[in-house]
Structures are given as C-alpha cells and as structure tokens.
Write a protein that holds these residues in place. Structure first.
Motif, PDB file in Angstrom:
ATOM      1  N   THR A  20      -1.629  -1.355  -4.061  1.00  0.00           N
ATOM      2  CA  THR A  20      -2.731  -0.439  -3.783  1.00  0.00           C
ATOM      3  C   THR A  20      -2.167   0.963  -3.643  1.00  0.00           C
ATOM      4  O   THR A  20      -1.252   1.190  -2.844  1.00  0.00           O
ATOM      5  CB  THR A  20      -3.465  -0.826  -2.484  1.00  0.00           C
ATOM      6  OG1 THR A  20      -4.048  -2.119  -2.637  1.00  0.00           O
ATOM      7  CG2 THR A  20      -4.562   0.181  -2.163  1.00  0.00           C
ATOM      8  N   GLN A  62     -11.206   0.463  -4.288  1.00  0.00           N
ATOM      9  CA  GLN A  62     -11.646   0.286  -2.906  1.00  0.00           C
ATOM     10  C   GLN A  62     -11.976   1.654  -2.350  1.00  0.00           C
ATOM     11  O   GLN A  62     -11.237   2.624  -2.568  1.00  0.00           O
ATOM     12  CB  GLN A  62     -10.571  -0.391  -2.050  1.00  0.00           C
ATOM     13  CG  GLN A  62     -11.073  -0.737  -0.646  1.00  0.00           C
ATOM     14  CD  GLN A  62     -10.049  -1.489   0.175  1.00  0.00           C
ATOM     15  OE1 GLN A  62      -8.909  -1.046   0.282  1.00  0.00           O
ATOM     16  NE2 GLN A  62     -10.438  -2.609   0.741  1.00  0.00           N
ATOM     17  N   VAL A  76       0.869  -1.179   0.000  1.00  0.00           N
ATOM     18  CA  VAL A  76       0.000   0.000   0.000  1.00  0.00           C
ATOM     19  C   VAL A  76       0.897   1.219   0.000  1.00  0.00           C
ATOM     20  O   VAL A  76       1.779   1.347   0.860  1.00  0.00           O
ATOM     21  CB  VAL A  76      -0.920   0.028   1.231  1.00  0.00           C
ATOM     22  CG1 VAL A  76      -1.762   1.299   1.229  1.00  0.00           C
ATOM     23  CG2 VAL A  76      -1.822  -1.197   1.253  1.00  0.00           C
ATOM     24  N   SER A 112     -13.186   4.237   0.865  1.00  0.00           N
ATOM     25  CA  SER A 112     -13.228   4.469   2.309  1.00  0.00           C
ATOM     26  C   SER A 112     -13.753   5.868   2.583  1.00  0.00           C
ATOM     27  O   SER A 112     -13.110   6.856   2.190  1.00  0.00           O
ATOM     28  CB  SER A 112     -11.835   4.343   2.940  1.00  0.00           C
ATOM     29  OG  SER A 112     -11.413   3.007   2.974  1.00  0.00           O
ATOM     30  N   SER A 164     -10.579  -6.202  -1.755  1.00  0.00           N
ATOM     31  CA  SER A 164      -9.996  -4.989  -2.312  1.00  0.00           C
ATOM     32  C   SER A 164     -10.931  -4.321  -3.316  1.00  0.00           C
ATOM     33  O   SER A 164     -10.828  -3.120  -3.564  1.00  0.00           O
ATOM     34  CB  SER A 164      -8.663  -5.307  -3.000  1.00  0.00           C
ATOM     35  OG  SER A 164      -8.855  -6.204  -4.077  1.00  0.00           O
ATOM     36  N   HIS A 200      -7.217   2.982  -4.030  1.00  0.00           N
ATOM     37  CA  HIS A 200      -7.952   3.144  -2.770  1.00  0.00           C
ATOM     38  C   HIS A 200      -8.307   4.614  -2.610  1.00  0.00           C
ATOM     39  O   HIS A 200      -7.424   5.460  -2.442  1.00  0.00           O
ATOM     40  CB  HIS A 200      -7.125   2.668  -1.577  1.00  0.00           C
ATOM     41  CG  HIS A 200      -7.852   2.826  -0.278  1.00  0.00           C
ATOM     42  ND1 HIS A 200      -7.811   3.983   0.457  1.00  0.00           N
ATOM     43  CD2 HIS A 200      -8.676   1.982   0.398  1.00  0.00           C
ATOM     44  CE1 HIS A 200      -8.563   3.848   1.540  1.00  0.00           C
ATOM     45  NE2 HIS A 200      -9.101   2.654   1.520  1.00  0.00           N
ATOM     46  N   SER A 258      -3.015   4.886  -2.740  1.00  0.00           N
ATOM     47  CA  SER A 258      -4.000   5.689  -2.021  1.00  0.00           C
ATOM     48  C   SER A 258      -4.244   7.022  -2.715  1.00  0.00           C
ATOM     49  O   SER A 258      -3.318   7.641  -3.247  1.00  0.00           O
ATOM     50  CB  SER A 258      -3.523   5.948  -0.587  1.00  0.00           C
ATOM     51  OG  SER A 258      -3.309   4.730   0.090  1.00  0.00           O
TER      52      SER A 258
END
Length: 292
Positions: free
Chosen positions: A106, A168, A83, A170, A286, A142, A108
């Motif tokens: 991944t 993904q 990540v 959040s 994911s 993400h 961000s």
C-alpha cells in the motif's frame, strides 16, 4: 472474550520524515525496530495465532535490515504486507528488491487539498509510479483527501483505470484544535466530507463498506455517547516492542514479558474504545472503490 487476533501492524521505526500535520500515528520516538525485538515478537505473535504482519513506519524502506524483516516473518509462516510512502530512488529501489516477497503493498498519497494541509509532497501520480515499480500480487493506492474538485477526481480515476491497483480512501480527520485554528467547526468538516464524497461518487463506484465507514465516522464525531469497544482482529506493535490491541490503546504488554503475561493480555476482553483515528487504521478492506 477478546476478538481473536489474525494480523499485526508493526512499526519499523518510531520516527517519520514525512511528518504530515494530520498524521494519525500513535507513536513519536527515534530509532529503528531491532532484529532481536522483532524476532521475539514474531515468535510470540505466532503462538497467539497471528497469520500475517504489515510493516509500517515511520518509513519501512528506511530500515537498514528491511529484507531481513520480511524474510524472518516468512520463516515463521506469516504473510507480509507493507504500507509505505516510498518516492525517492533509494526508497523505491529498496521496496522493489523485496516486492516479490510481499502479498500486498500500500502506497500512501494525498489529494491536493491534503498536500496543502499536511505540507507533504505525496502526490497520487508518484504513488502510482512507485506501485508500477513493484512486483507484488496486490497493490493499493491509499489516498488521504480533502477539498476535492471534479477535475482532480477525474485525474485520480484515470491514474488507476486499467492498472489493477485498488484504491483505499481516507478523509482528512482534523482535530477540534486544528479546526478551531482554521475557524472551522466539526459541522464544517462533515460538510466538506459530504462534498468530497459526492465528487468521488461521480468518478468512482464507492463500495457499500466505504459508505458504511463514513456513516460510522460521522456518528463517532457527532455522538456524545461513549463509542463501542474495539473489535479489531489486528494488533499493533510499536518499534520498541510494546503490543497494544489498538495503536491508541491505554494498555500494553512488552514482547519481552513472560509468555503467560502476553497470553493473558491477548486473552482479556478489549477495554479500548473506538475513536475516529483508529477506525481509519483498522478498516478491514483495502478496496473502497473502483474507477467508474
């Protein structure tokens, strides 16, 4: 009995230069994970049945021995994922050089509203550019989001359509103190999340698992009752070698402890309770959505 562990989230550094104001990292320190501590950790984790590790930060591409971290895990027969917030030329180059050794990367990113809240520069477009520079079988964007509008959601959908990049999601999880500073309540935050979900639903096919996660998150924030015990199959290890069942767990064991002590810790039933922050970290899938 505790949940058998299968993966481990490993912090490669105790510090992070991005320093989002809404960051849910559990550790704040200086310095990098040492090869000695890491090698011992891999040995102990392998004995415990761990099959894969995910390197996180701080920022893992800043680690001076990143290739060695990846190769050591592979030598122990473990799959390696990462990540990262890599954006600069040096960071992306470091990532690209070991990308073919990873099973998953991944990257961000933050929505415009989250960029403002977190005072970051991690745009979704720059995250997709980073992923495009990496030769890895599985790629994930993400996105941490807050206050989305239809135009931005459409742009996000267009960025990933046809790229093979999974997404993904959040929602920003503001603390009660942060909400009070902004003159907001938990209900205000929940209403904003509902609006954002509706906007996302216009441009993405949201998975059942993601909608269930949002429902669980709502219950965690509204319920006055104690949450359920941790059932995660993922361990967490800080950059100084402390292993916890949860990044926010109160109990821990050092990888430098005797084998019997480590084994007893891992075999014991988890005592940590699920909270909103750790529920965001330990989600199993994911892929939360697909471009509509």
């Amino acid at each position: 009995m505790s949940t058998p562990v299968r993966t481990a989230l490993i912090s490669t550094a105790g510090h992070c230069e991005v320093a989002c104001s809404f960051c849910f990292r559990a550790d704040r320190a200086r310095g990098f994970l040492t090869i000695t501590t890491y090698t011992r950790a891999l040995s102990r984790l392998k004995e415990a049945g761990v099959e894969g590790v995910c390197l996180t930060g701080g920022e893992p591409t800043h680690h001076p021995e990143l290739r060695q971290l990846v190769r050591l895990a592979l030598q122990f027969g473990m799959a390696v994922s990462m990540v990262t917030s890599a954006r600069s030329e040096a960071e992306v180059t470091a990532l690209a050089e070991i990308g073919h050794l990873l099973t998953n990367v991944t990257v961000s990113a933050d929505s415009r509203g989250a960029l403002t809240l977190g005072r970051t520069t991690r745009t979704a477009a720059s995250a997709v550019a980073t992923l495009g520079a990496v030769d890895t079988p599985s790629k994930v964007l993400h996105l941490t989001y807050w206050d989305l509008d239809d135009e931005e959601a459409a742009e996000l959908s267009g960025l990933v359509a046809g790229t093979g990049i999974d997404v993904q999601l959040s929602p920003v999880l503001l603390s009660e103190a942060a909400l009070r500073r902004d003159g907001r309540s938990v209900q205000d935050s929940l209403m904003q999340r509902a609006r954002d979900t509706a906007v996302l639903g216009q441009h993405f096919s949201l998975s059942h698992g993601y909608r269930s996660y949002l429902d669980d998150l709502r219950q965690l924030q509204l319920s006055e009752e104690e949450s359920h015990p941790c059932r995660s199959a993922t361990l967490y290890m800080s950059a100084d070698g402390e292993v916890r069942r949860c990044p926010y767990g109160a109990s821990e064991v050092s990888v430098h402890a005797p084998r019997t002590e480590i084994r007893a810790f891992l075999d014991a039933a988890a005592t940590d309770r699920v909270v909103p922050d750790c529920s965001a970290i330990c989600r199993p899938d994911s892929r939360d959505c697909a471009a509509a």
